[in-house]
Write a protein that holds these residues in place. Structure first.
Motif, PDB file in Angstrom:
ATOM      1  N   ASN A 142       0.796  -1.228   0.000  1.00 22.03           N
ATOM      2  CA  ASN A 142       0.000   0.000   0.000  1.00 22.03           C
ATOM      3  C   ASN A 142       0.828   1.276   0.000  1.00 22.03           C
ATOM      4  O   ASN A 142       0.299   2.355   0.253  1.00 22.03           O
ATOM      5  CB  ASN A 142      -0.926   0.014   1.229  1.00 22.03           C
ATOM      6  N   LEU A 143       2.134   1.140  -0.171  1.00 19.02           N
ATOM      7  CA  LEU A 143       2.950   2.357  -0.128  1.00 19.02           C
ATOM      8  C   LEU A 143       4.120   2.266  -1.101  1.00 19.02           C
ATOM      9  O   LEU A 143       5.032   1.448  -0.951  1.00 19.02           O
ATOM     10  CB  LEU A 143       3.480   2.583   1.306  1.00 19.02           C
ATOM     11  N   ILE A 144       4.059   3.127  -2.118  1.00 21.71           N
ATOM     12  CA  ILE A 144       5.154   3.221  -3.085  1.00 21.71           C
ATOM     13  C   ILE A 144       5.667   4.652  -3.031  1.00 21.71           C
ATOM     14  O   ILE A 144       4.887   5.605  -3.094  1.00 21.71           O
ATOM     15  CB  ILE A 144       4.691   2.870  -4.513  1.00 21.71           C
ATOM     16  N   LEU A 145       6.970   4.791  -2.849  1.00 22.60           N
ATOM     17  CA  LEU A 145       7.552   6.128  -2.739  1.00 22.60           C
ATOM     18  C   LEU A 145       8.447   6.397  -3.943  1.00 22.60           C
ATOM     19  O   LEU A 145       9.071   5.488  -4.490  1.00 22.60           O
ATOM     20  CB  LEU A 145       8.391   6.245  -1.463  1.00 22.60           C
ATOM     21  N   GLU A 146       8.470   7.661  -4.299  1.00 19.51           N
ATOM     22  CA  GLU A 146       9.380   8.099  -5.355  1.00 19.51           C
ATOM     23  C   GLU A 146      10.481   8.879  -4.644  1.00 19.51           C
ATOM     24  O   GLU A 146      10.198   9.844  -3.928  1.00 19.51           O
ATOM     25  CB  GLU A 146       8.621   9.000  -6.321  1.00 19.51           C
ATOM     26  N   ILE A 147      11.727   8.454  -4.814  1.00 19.90           N
ATOM     27  CA  ILE A 147      12.820   9.003  -4.005  1.00 19.90           C
ATOM     28  C   ILE A 147      13.745   9.858  -4.843  1.00 19.90           C
ATOM     29  O   ILE A 147      14.199   9.446  -5.922  1.00 19.90           O
ATOM     30  CB  ILE A 147      13.613   7.863  -3.347  1.00 19.90           C
ATOM     31  N   THR A 148      14.019  11.029  -4.302  1.00 20.93           N
ATOM     32  CA  THR A 148      14.950  11.939  -4.964  1.00 20.93           C
ATOM     33  C   THR A 148      15.936  12.437  -3.917  1.00 20.93           C
ATOM     34  O   THR A 148      15.534  12.764  -2.798  1.00 20.93           O
ATOM     35  CB  THR A 148      14.205  13.146  -5.566  1.00 20.93           C
ATOM     36  N   THR A 149      17.216  12.424  -4.241  1.00 26.77           N
ATOM     37  CA  THR A 149      18.208  12.960  -3.293  1.00 26.77           C
ATOM     38  C   THR A 149      18.783  14.250  -3.845  1.00 26.77           C
ATOM     39  O   THR A 149      19.017  14.387  -5.045  1.00 26.77           O
ATOM     40  CB  THR A 149      19.357  11.957  -3.049  1.00 26.77           C
ATOM     41  N   ILE A 150      18.988  15.192  -2.923  1.00 26.60           N
ATOM     42  CA  ILE A 150      19.522  16.507  -3.312  1.00 26.60           C
ATOM     43  C   ILE A 150      20.667  16.852  -2.367  1.00 26.60           C
ATOM     44  O   ILE A 150      20.500  16.758  -1.146  1.00 26.60           O
ATOM     45  CB  ILE A 150      18.449  17.613  -3.170  1.00 26.60           C
ATOM     46  N   PRO A 151      21.834  17.232  -2.888  1.00 26.40           N
ATOM     47  CA  PRO A 151      22.912  17.647  -1.967  1.00 26.40           C
ATOM     48  C   PRO A 151      22.589  19.015  -1.361  1.00 26.40           C
ATOM     49  O   PRO A 151      22.026  19.888  -2.038  1.00 26.40           O
ATOM     50  CB  PRO A 151      24.147  17.716  -2.870  1.00 26.40           C
ATOM     51  N   ILE A 152      22.930  19.203  -0.100  1.00 29.91           N
ATOM     52  CA  ILE A 152      22.730  20.515   0.553  1.00 29.91           C
ATOM     53  C   ILE A 152      24.069  21.229   0.466  1.00 29.91           C
ATOM     54  O   ILE A 152      25.059  20.801   1.069  1.00 29.91           O
ATOM     55  CB  ILE A 152      22.299  20.347   2.022  1.00 29.91           C
ATOM     56  N   VAL A 153      24.085  22.288  -0.312  1.00 30.20           N
ATOM     57  CA  VAL A 153      25.354  22.965  -0.598  1.00 30.20           C
ATOM     58  C   VAL A 153      25.322  24.388  -0.064  1.00 30.20           C
ATOM     59  O   VAL A 153      24.319  25.092  -0.183  1.00 30.20           O
ATOM     60  CB  VAL A 153      25.615  22.990  -2.126  1.00 30.20           C
ATOM     61  N   ARG A 154      26.398  24.780   0.603  1.00 28.97           N
ATOM     62  CA  ARG A 154      26.559  26.179   1.000  1.00 28.97           C
ATOM     63  C   ARG A 154      28.018  26.556   0.782  1.00 28.97           C
ATOM     64  O   ARG A 154      28.919  25.826   1.204  1.00 28.97           O
ATOM     65  CB  ARG A 154      26.201  26.372   2.478  1.00 28.97           C
TER      66      ARG A 154
END
Lengths: 202, 558
Positions: free
Chosen positions: B284-296
């Motif tokens: 009952n649970l399908i996730l779409e995963i996206t990773t983003i680098p946190i840059v400063r």
């Protein structure tokens, strides 16, 4: 009471001619008190009383003269009551020199070994005993030994042991050393004519 | 006149008196010595202790018989006793000289020594008396006193400094005070600014947190060490965990949580870059995963993982696919019946046709064919989406497949008067492909190159050996693809606006199917295009060796 201290022996001892200064009883008393306390001093006094020669050590006058037999009896009874061996008797003689009034009086001359050996030692003896005579034989300060002769003093073997300690004690008061020993090398009880004591030190 | 006996008795009595006095004197001397609370001793001229009192016995720790006969130098530090004896024999006495007593237990006691030389009546030195006071308490008192004095001096110094300060109210000081006042004001202003900035930052932080907490997507933030530093309530709900139980844990540790495991596996220990990657947590649970680098400031501070719930979208899509599949199947059966009926009529099996009848029926037949092709495309798409598109790879050479296809399109090419050029190296490695599927993919590209080419245009097919893969390109001189539409070229049902003007019959499924086929073979597909000039489609296919290497991937796709 051991077989040794029979009434007969006591009678015999008391028959010895000659006297001794009361100071020796005082030093005996000091020794018993220091080693065992009042209780044993009372035991010693009671034992002497049983033998028929009571000594009240507290009443003894240091400078008075008492029978030499009594002095020997005091030593024998103390040895018996305190169950002392020869080393302890020797120690008694040594400690006696440190509390003896006569020694204290004579100590003013203890600045020269030569003088004490040649002059004071015979005097010390005479101030204590009316019999016997000290004869200085040899003093070698370089080789660190001295020989003293005691003549005409055949009273009891216990005195030989006692005097070994006594001469050692005198030696401690006049010779600055960490170790000093005294040994009787000749003894009338062993067939010699006199007592001879060898003092050695380091 | 006294008789001799009387004289003797009198002498004896006198001696008895003397002895009594001597005994009393002995007792007196002894009592006196014992009474003295201060340690006293009599020392011979050669430095041997001849007499000592109990006070000395007590302080030194030696017993009387040990003390008497002992060298006096054993009781004091050698330097001290040397000075003392030197002074005694030099001056005749010592008064209050400080020295250190050494006890039997090796304890050092500070003492104040007094001594006096002993001489005989003849003036002969026979030793000395020595006594001393214990200075321990006095020393302690002295130290305490010194501490107090020091404190007092410090207080005085402070008082003096204060007085100097008070008296030094000069203009210079006033000026400095003013400067200090100004500096204080400036500092206060800075502090106010800082406080304002802090409040603003805090507000922003609160806002950000509120956004994160109320965000419909789940959010995970990992620090630069790869440990989880933040999880929002939505992500907690996805994983059915509490943040406090998993904060601070690495991806590897998170993998031990059954609900997080599918996502953690996808992320990998290094939290790799992911874009809309799907993960099925449960039915009952399908996730779409996206990773983003946190840059400063060009520095990576961590990584953010966005978890988008696509369960509903996937369910709808599945239903849609199922519907299309059913509808297509249902349509194809009657269309096939129509096709064969028309074929029979056109072949004259049911009697001869007039020219006009034949023309109408041929148009009907072609329309029916187009609908069948469309339905076939739709069925292929649904198979692809449902994972039912079966591949049967076999080792083969790609060139014969292409040459065969080109032959079947000769008529169309000639009709449009197109020039065809096939560029090929002398030898090409073999590939492992599903011949039917790969033919369909190439066919789609060829058809596009023909249909959307201009009359008298050119088609150039190039095969290149790229080592581990073969690269094939299909270049046309057609209408091209408008730039703003290029991104959507491989999506379902999409058709370029200019393409629709030329050919109204295309389904918009060809490139979608082609891409899926190439992907499934472990290859890549892309294109270059300029509107009005033409388009070149490129695709690659791994050689047999490479294909075996990526077979796991291939199998997964199948």
């Amino acid at each position: 009471m051991s077989q040794e201290l029979t009434k007969e022996l006591v009678q015999k001892l008391l028959g010895i001619k000659g006297e001794v200064r009361g100071v020796v009883f005082r030093t005996d008393r000091e020794y018993v008190l220091r080693k065992k306390g009042e209780e044993y001093l009372e035991k010693v006094e009671k034992e002497l009383e049983k033998l028929g020669y009571p000594i009240k050590y507290e009443e003894i006058k240091s400078m008075n003269f008492y029978p030499i037999g009594l002095r020997i009896l005091s030593l024998l009874v103390i040895k018996e009551v305190l169950n002392l061996n020869d080393d302890a008797i020797k120690e008694m003689g040594l400690v006696a020199t440190k509390s003896s009034l006569i020694i204290k009086i004579l100590a003013k001359f203890f600045f020269s070994l030569q003088r004490v050996f040649a002059t004071e030692a015979p005097k010390i003896w005479k101030k204590h005993y009316t019999i016997g005579e000290i004869e200085p034989v040899e003093l070698n300060e370089e080789k660190k030994y001295a020989i003293l002769r005691l003549k005409d003093f055949k009273v009891h073997k216990i005195m030989c042991t006692y005097l070994e300690g006594y001469f050692c004690g005198i030696g401690q008061l006049i010779i600055k050393t960490s170790k000093i020993e005294s040994k009787e090398t000749k003894c009338p009880f062993l067939g010699d004519e006199y007592h001879e004591f060898l003092l050695t030190w380091e | 006149m006294k008789t001799n006996t009387e004289r003797l008795q009198e002498e004896k009595r006198k001696i008895e008196y003397l002895l009594e006095d001597l005994a009393s004197l002995e007792s007196y001397a002894k009592d006196l010595l014992n009474f003295f609370p201060i340690p006293i001793c009599v020392v011979s001229s050669i430095g041997i202790i001849l007499e000592a009192n109990p006070a000395l016995e007590e302080i030194s720790g030696y017993q009387m018989e040990e003390l008497i006969g002992k060298g006096i130098e054993e009781l004091f530090k050698s330097k001290d006793i040397d000075e003392i004896t030197k002074e005694i024999f030099g001056k005749g006495s010592v008064r209050g000289k400080e020295a250190t007593l050494l006890t039997k237990e090796k304890k050092e006691i500070p003492v104040n020594v007094y001594a006096r030389l002993r001489k005989t009546e003849e003036g002969e030195t026979i030793g000395y008396f020595l006594g001393f006071f214990d200075l321990t308490e006095i020393k302690k008192f002295q130290e305490q006193l010194q501490t107090k004095i020091n404190e007092l001096e410090r207080l005085r110094e402070k008082e003096l400094i204060l007085k100097i300060r008070e008296s030094a109210k000069t203009a210079d000081i006033e000026k400095k005070v003013k400067e200090l006042e100004n500096a204080r004001k400036a500092l206060m202003n800075i502090l106010e600014d800082v406080e304002e900035a802090r409040k603003k930052a805090e507000e922003e932080r609160n806002q950000t947190l509120a956004i994160i907490n109320n965000f419909a997507d789940g959010i995970l933030v990992f620090d630069k060490e790869g440990n989880l530093s933040l999880i929002n309530p939505q992500a907690e709900a996805f994983f059915d965990v509490k943040g406090r139980d998993i904060i601070g844990r690495s991806v590897g540790e998170l993998e031990t949580f059954p609900t997080i495991r599918p996502v953690a596996k996808l992320l990998g220990k290094e939290i790799k870059k992911l874009s809309r990657q799907e993960a099925e947590l449960n039915e009952n649970l399908i996730l779409e995963i996206t990773t983003i680098p946190i840059v400063r400031d060009k520095k990576i501070l961590g990584k953010m993982v966005i978890l988008h719930d696509i369960t509903r979208g996937k369910a709808i899509e599945k239903m849609k696919t199922e519907f299309v599949s059913i509808a297509a199947h249902q349509l194809r059966t009657p269309l096939s019946a129509i096709k064969w009926t028309l074929k029979m009529i056109l072949d004259g099996d049911l009697g001869s046709l007039t020219k006009e009848q034949r023309e109408f029926l041929e148009k009907t037949y072609q329309s029916n064919e187009r609908i069948i092709n469309l339905i076939n495309d739709l069925l292929n798409v649904t198979r692809i989406e449902e994972g039912r598109y079966i591949y049967k790879p076999q080792t083969t050479e790609i060139l014969p497949i292409i040459e065969s296809l080109l032959k079947s399109y000769e008529g169309m090419i000639q009709k449009k008067n197109l020039t065809l050029e096939l560029k090929k190296p002398p030898k090409l490695p073999k590939v492992k492909v599903d011949i039917e599927k790969i033919s369909l993919a190439i066919q789609n590209l060829l058809e596009n190159a023909i249909i959307y080419n201009v009359p008298n245009g050119k088609i150039e097919i190039t095969l290149e050996d790229k080592g581990e893969e073969i690269q094939i390109s299909v270049k046309d001189t057609g209408i091209g693809i408008p730039k703003d539409q290029q991104q959507r070229m491989f999506t379902k049902f999409f058709r370029g606006s200019n393409a629709m003007k030329i050919d109204t019959e295309g389904s918009g499924l060809g490139l979608f199917i082609t891409k899926n086929i190439i992907d499934a073979h472990g290859g890549k597909i892309w294109f270059e295009s300029e509107e009005g000039k033409g388009t070149t489609f490129y695709f690659t296919l791994p050689t047999v060796g490479k294909f075996e290497e990526i077979s796991e991937f291939f199998k997964m796709k199948i």
